[in-house]
Design an enzyme around this catalytic site. Sequence first.
Site, mmCIF file in Angstrom:
data_model
loop_
_atom_site.group_PDB
_atom_site.id
_atom_site.type_symbol
_atom_site.label_atom_id
_atom_site.label_comp_id
_atom_site.label_asym_id
_atom_site.label_seq_id
_atom_site.Cartn_x
_atom_site.Cartn_y
_atom_site.Cartn_z
ATOM 1 C CG PHE A 22 -5.689 -1.049 20.615
ATOM 2 C CD1 PHE A 22 -5.449 0.428 20.287
ATOM 3 C CD2 PHE A 22 -4.684 -1.927 19.777
ATOM 4 C CE1 PHE A 22 -4.400 0.769 20.383
ATOM 5 C CE2 PHE A 22 -3.670 -1.660 19.535
ATOM 6 C CZ PHE A 22 -3.077 -0.184 19.895
ATOM 7 C CB THR A 86 6.312 -0.076 24.453
ATOM 8 O OG1 THR A 86 4.640 -0.528 24.318
ATOM 9 C CG2 THR A 86 6.734 0.105 23.745
ATOM 10 C CG HIS A 88 0.858 1.328 25.755
ATOM 11 N ND1 HIS A 88 1.024 2.099 26.375
ATOM 12 C CD2 HIS A 88 -0.169 0.951 25.386
ATOM 13 C CE1 HIS A 88 0.090 3.036 26.517
ATOM 14 N NE2 HIS A 88 -1.087 2.112 25.325
#
Length: 156
Positions: A22, A86, A88
């Site tokens: 990622f 977000t 997250h």
Amino acid sequence: MKVFKGILSGKGLKTGIVVSRFNESITTNLLKGAVDCLKKQGAESDDIDVFWVPGAFEIPKTAKTVADSGKYDGVLCLGAVIRGETPHFDFISAEATKGIAHVAMQSDIPVIYGVITTDTHEQAVDRSGGKKGNKGWDTALALMEMVDLQKHIKNC
Ligand code: INI
């Protein structure tokens, strides 16, 4: 009085590097920084194994497997968590950080934290070979110091 301080030698060092995909452009640069540093200090390419995982959340479990394998002197954990719109970010960065700390406490070999957590992509670029250095390089230095220090502690 005895004072112990680890030296920064990569000679004979066997390193497992767990790196997340990622934000791959960032983590690839962290990995390059870590490998360059290990080699500059005398480590052999053949003694460095790299384990790619999907994201920072997957780092702790993989780091534990690598640490428990008995094949390495130390484990480097590299990743990049960038704050988005977000919540997250908070969950992933907290779990990766807590998880790696947990693995480090449980492992017999040094497990080093090299996950950058930033507000912006630009800040991540700065810390992965840009204006603010390379966190991958820094973690490789920490690994060598801790491996050597651990040897002293076990032998003193
Ligand atoms: N993983 C990261 O390594 N960095 C991030 O910034 C990120 N964000 O923002 O979502 C991220 N998410 C993926 C996560 O680590 C897991 O791979 C995924 O949830 C599957 O378990």
